[in-house]
Write a protein that holds these residues in place. Structure first.
Motif, PDB file in Angstrom:
ATOM      1  N   ARG A 199       3.155  11.380   0.138  1.00  0.00           N
ATOM      2  CA  ARG A 199       4.017  11.311   0.922  1.00  0.00           C
ATOM      3  C   ARG A 199       3.822  10.622   2.142  1.00  0.00           C
ATOM      4  NH1 ARG A 199       6.778  16.678   3.466  1.00  0.00           N
ATOM      5  NH2 ARG A 199       8.067  15.651   5.118  1.00  0.00           N
ATOM      6  N   VAL A 200       4.323   9.607   2.515  1.00  0.00           N
ATOM      7  CA  VAL A 200       3.959   8.622   3.526  1.00  0.00           C
ATOM      8  C   VAL A 200       4.942   8.855   4.701  1.00  0.00           C
ATOM      9  CG1 VAL A 200       3.253   6.192   4.208  1.00  0.00           C
ATOM     10  CG2 VAL A 200       2.854   7.134   1.735  1.00  0.00           C
ATOM     11  N   GLU A 201       4.479   9.098   5.870  1.00  0.00           N
ATOM     12  CA  GLU A 201       5.511   9.201   7.168  1.00  0.00           C
ATOM     13  C   GLU A 201       4.891   8.133   8.200  1.00  0.00           C
ATOM     14  OE1 GLU A 201       7.948  10.975   7.272  1.00  0.00           O
ATOM     15  OE2 GLU A 201       7.712  12.350   5.489  1.00  0.00           O
ATOM     16  N   ASP A 209      -5.114   1.624  -7.215  1.00  0.00           N
ATOM     17  CA  ASP A 209      -5.611   0.233  -7.906  1.00  0.00           C
ATOM     18  C   ASP A 209      -5.231  -0.887  -6.965  1.00  0.00           C
ATOM     19  OD1 ASP A 209      -5.956   1.948 -10.148  1.00  0.00           O
ATOM     20  OD2 ASP A 209      -3.961   1.982 -10.716  1.00  0.00           O
ATOM     21  N   VAL A 210      -4.960  -0.706  -6.004  1.00  0.00           N
ATOM     22  CA  VAL A 210      -4.685  -2.029  -4.910  1.00  0.00           C
ATOM     23  C   VAL A 210      -5.715  -2.049  -3.867  1.00  0.00           C
ATOM     24  CG1 VAL A 210      -3.031  -2.819  -3.264  1.00  0.00           C
ATOM     25  CG2 VAL A 210      -2.070  -1.752  -5.134  1.00  0.00           C
ATOM     26  N   VAL A 211      -5.983  -3.454  -3.603  1.00  0.00           N
ATOM     27  CA  VAL A 211      -7.128  -3.541  -2.827  1.00  0.00           C
ATOM     28  C   VAL A 211      -6.485  -4.572  -1.568  1.00  0.00           C
ATOM     29  CG1 VAL A 211      -9.209  -5.126  -2.380  1.00  0.00           C
ATOM     30  CG2 VAL A 211      -8.831  -3.947  -4.401  1.00  0.00           C
ATOM     31  N   ALA A 212      -6.670  -3.974  -0.537  1.00  0.00           N
ATOM     32  CA  ALA A 212      -6.001  -4.830   0.925  1.00  0.00           C
ATOM     33  C   ALA A 212      -7.443  -5.296   1.690  1.00  0.00           C
ATOM     34  CB  ALA A 212      -5.177  -4.091   1.738  1.00  0.00           C
ATOM     35  N   LEU A 243       0.907  -1.163  -0.108  1.00  0.00           N
ATOM     36  CA  LEU A 243       0.048   0.026   0.009  1.00  0.00           C
ATOM     37  C   LEU A 243       0.744   1.171   0.085  1.00  0.00           C
ATOM     38  CD1 LEU A 243      -2.752  -1.192   2.561  1.00  0.00           C
ATOM     39  CD2 LEU A 243      -2.954  -1.078  -0.014  1.00  0.00           C
ATOM     40  N   VAL A 244       2.136   1.198   0.636  1.00  0.00           N
ATOM     41  CA  VAL A 244       2.775   2.477   0.846  1.00  0.00           C
ATOM     42  C   VAL A 244       3.204   2.767  -0.762  1.00  0.00           C
ATOM     43  CG1 VAL A 244       5.050   3.202   1.326  1.00  0.00           C
ATOM     44  CG2 VAL A 244       3.650   1.944   3.174  1.00  0.00           C
ATOM     45  N   ASP A 245       3.725   1.615  -1.307  1.00  0.00           N
ATOM     46  CA  ASP A 245       4.132   1.585  -2.792  1.00  0.00           C
ATOM     47  C   ASP A 245       3.153   2.387  -3.747  1.00  0.00           C
ATOM     48  OD1 ASP A 245       6.531   0.203  -2.103  1.00  0.00           O
ATOM     49  OD2 ASP A 245       5.633  -1.714  -3.119  1.00  0.00           O
ATOM     50  N   GLU A 246       1.844   1.804  -3.508  1.00  0.00           N
ATOM     51  CA  GLU A 246       0.849   2.263  -4.283  1.00  0.00           C
ATOM     52  C   GLU A 246       0.525   3.848  -3.875  1.00  0.00           C
ATOM     53  OE1 GLU A 246      -0.516   1.138  -6.843  1.00  0.00           O
ATOM     54  OE2 GLU A 246      -2.469   1.911  -7.098  1.00  0.00           O
TER      55      GLU A 246
END
Ligand code: FAD
Length: 549
Positions: free
Chosen positions: A207-209, A331-334, A197-200
């Motif tokens: 920006r992910v912190e 586009d990702v499902v978790a 999910l971070v990649d997506e």
């Protein structure tokens, strides 16, 4: 003939409205009054983030039923803008205050149903009052308007709602930073599953912190615990919800150990005339059988229905809650069900976790996408304890099959025997769920021993030989330090090189590794296969390095 029963419901959305409409179907004469504080009932709270992002264009599309429609079809007496400010259990009445003109009235009940939901947690962080939260249609309208005015947003909390809001703010053209105090996004998942999910998120410019808290919100910034300051025209707080128990507490109803309203197996509170449903209540967790807080729409609706059944004199069942949940991030499902490995690791329960990376359908049919699946089961009785799946297509179907299996008590190895629909556009003859069953069967029968990603270094230090059985072309793109490359098809020729050392084999996802391990084992070697292969190992490494930043 006795007077019709007077049923009063506090909260007119998921649990409350399910109870109201079901009761009407069962009892044509009951007087059913629904009291809702906000300006709408029966609205799609799960759709609110998509209104913020503009995918749902009209506010009216979020409103599934109006008070007028509910009167016409069900003869429900629905009052919006009506906040219940007190419950008097001995007099069997509630006090209601109009949020429009402040007028206070009392309404008597024979049975009262509490469905007040959960309120967003608002921590005592200076300036947090500037953080917008999302609970009602009005909140969504405010947030959508604010998004239209701003350029930079900070979303605090990377749980289900934080992720959905982040995606939708990006859709609105904002520059978004997502801040999460836990060392990973989507904390209900295990870190090596959530890393995708971070990649997506980053692929879409977020920006992910992670692993850093917020200590202050100023007029135009969010201040992080490490001193960094993030520009923020808009701040959204999505750090979780807390059961809304204020009214219940004030009325003297029992509160459970987790802080939700305590209810019994028919959803009755400690007062025999008051039921409670939904996010405000504690549920029985299906894995631990302990009291737990699970805030999901399916459960609220189900409980609402069961309360109506009970009031109408039907025999009801209350199955424990699995917490099956799903989220889309671009586009990702978790998706997940049951417990995560990190949660189980804190108990003394013995479990096995396995990873696979199958395609959602036959690869020769166009459009196949890979998913990562994790199954966790009890090593003593093979009962399924949890599962997580991250991918693009077919994630929802697989998690729902596993949730159904868990509800039915189907064991991990019995997933191998499920007959699941197959044609090339939809699946493979061995569905990803079957594959998890085969893996569980292989491991539990002792025909295959596995090592997990975090055990590799320790075993290498203990003298295990690490063998990458992929092709040289694959290895050229990266491998585990210290591994020797012997492709699976050439293993027989290299047997002599192994001597007496125990061997750890790995491939990309575990499948060729399994074949290699079976071969070496047949030839008398002590051998283990790396669970989930290089793909899981890499995900685990990246998740570990992200969390240690
Ligand atoms: P709610 O549906 O929240 O209804 C409670 C109502 O009670 C509220 O409208 C509130 O105004 C009213 N109320 C509270 N106090 C009073 C009072 N004193 N007097 C009168 N009225 C009062 N779940 C999923 O399973 N999948 C999802 O995708 C999902 N997405 C979500 C997205 C968002 C943005 C939110 C906020 C929630 C989401 N949920 C999702 C959770 C789901 O909406 C809840 O689990 C479910 O609505 C709980 O139902 P409930 O009846 O307990 O409470």
């Amino acid at each position: 003939m006795s007077d019709p029963k007077r049923v009063v419901i506090i909260g007119g959305v998921a649990g409350g409205m399910s109870a109201a409409t079901r009761l009407r179907r069962l009892d044509p004469t009951a007087s059913i009054t629904v009291l809702e504080r906000s300006g709408n009932v029966s609205f799609a709270n799960c759709g609110l983030p998509y209104f913020v992002g503009g995918l749902i264009e009209e506010e009216e599309d979020l409103i599934l039923q109006t008070p007028q429609q509910l009167f016409e079809r069900f003869r429900l007496d629905v009052h919006v803008n009506s906040e219940v400010v007190g419950i008097d259990p001995s007099a069997h009445q509630v006090e209601v205050r109009s949020t429009i003109d402040g007028e206070v009235t009392t309404i008597a009940y024979d049975a009262l149903i509490l469905s007040m939901g959960a309120a967003p947690v608002r921590p005592p962080i200076p300036g947090y009052e500037r953080a917008a939260t999302l609970r009602t249609v009005e909140d969504a309208a405010l947030l959508a308007a604010a998004a239209g005015r701003g350029a930079n947003a900070v979303v605090i909390g990377a749980g289900f709602i934080g992720l959905e809001v982040t995606e939708n703010l990006i859709e609105q053209g904002l520059s978004v930073t997502l801040v999460e105090a836990a060392p990973q996004v989507l904390p209900p998942l295990d870190p090596e599953m959530a890393i995708t999910l971070v990649d997506e998120l980053e692929r879409h410019g977020v920006r992910v912190e992670v692993g850093v808290g917020v200590i202050e919100i100023t007029e135009d910034e969010v201040v992080l615990a490490d001193g960094r300051r993030l520009r923020a025209d808009l701040v959204v707080g999505a750090i979780g919800v807390r059961p809304d128990v204020r009214l219940a507490e004030a009325a003297g109803l029992a509160i459970g150990p987790k802080g939700g309203i305590a209810i019994d197996e028919v959803n009755l509170t400690s007062d025999p005339s008051i039921y409670a449903v939904g996010d405000a209540t504690e549920k029985v967790d299906a894995v631990s059988q302990a009291s737990s807080l699970i805030a999901l729409a399916n459960i609220a609706n189900r409980q609402g229905r069961r309360v109506a059944d009970h009031i109408a004199g039907l025999v009801t069942r209350t199955p424990p809650s699995l917490g099956t949940a799903i989220v889309k991030v671009f586009d990702v499902v978790a998706a997940s069900v049951g417990w995560s490995e990190k949660r189980l690791a804190e108990t003394d329960r013995s479990y096995q976790a396995i990873h696979s990376h199958p395609f959602d359908h036959a690869t020769y049919y166009p459009g196949a996408t890979r998913m990562s699946a994790k199954l966790i089961y009890d090593t003593d009785d093979l009962g399924i304890l949890g599962a997580q799946i991250v991918g693009q297509n077919g994630v929802d179907k697989r998690i729902d099959v596993i949730a159904t299996a868990m509800a039915a008590g189907i064991k991990a190895d019995e997933l191998a025997d499920l007959e699941l629909a197959y044609a090339p556009p939809f699946s493979s003859a061995k569905d990803p769920v079957n594959m998890l069953g085969y893996m569980a069967e292989n491991i539990s029968s002792g025909s295959c021993e596995v090592v997990t990603a975090n055990e590799v270094d320790g075993l290498v230090a203990d003298g295990w030989k690490l063998v990458d059985v992929r092709t040289p072309g694959e290895v050229a793109l990266g491998t585990i330090d210290g591994a020797v490359n012997i492709p699976v098809d050439e293993l027989r020729e290299h047997l002599a090189e192994f001597g007496e050392d125990p061997i750890m084999v790995f491939c990309a996802v575990g499948q060729r590794g399994h074949t290699a391990a079976a071969l070496l084992s047949e030839l008398g070697k002590k051998v283990r296969n790396l669970d989930g292969g290089y793909v899981t190992w890499t995900a685990w490494q990246r998740a570990s390095s992200l969390s240690s930043h």
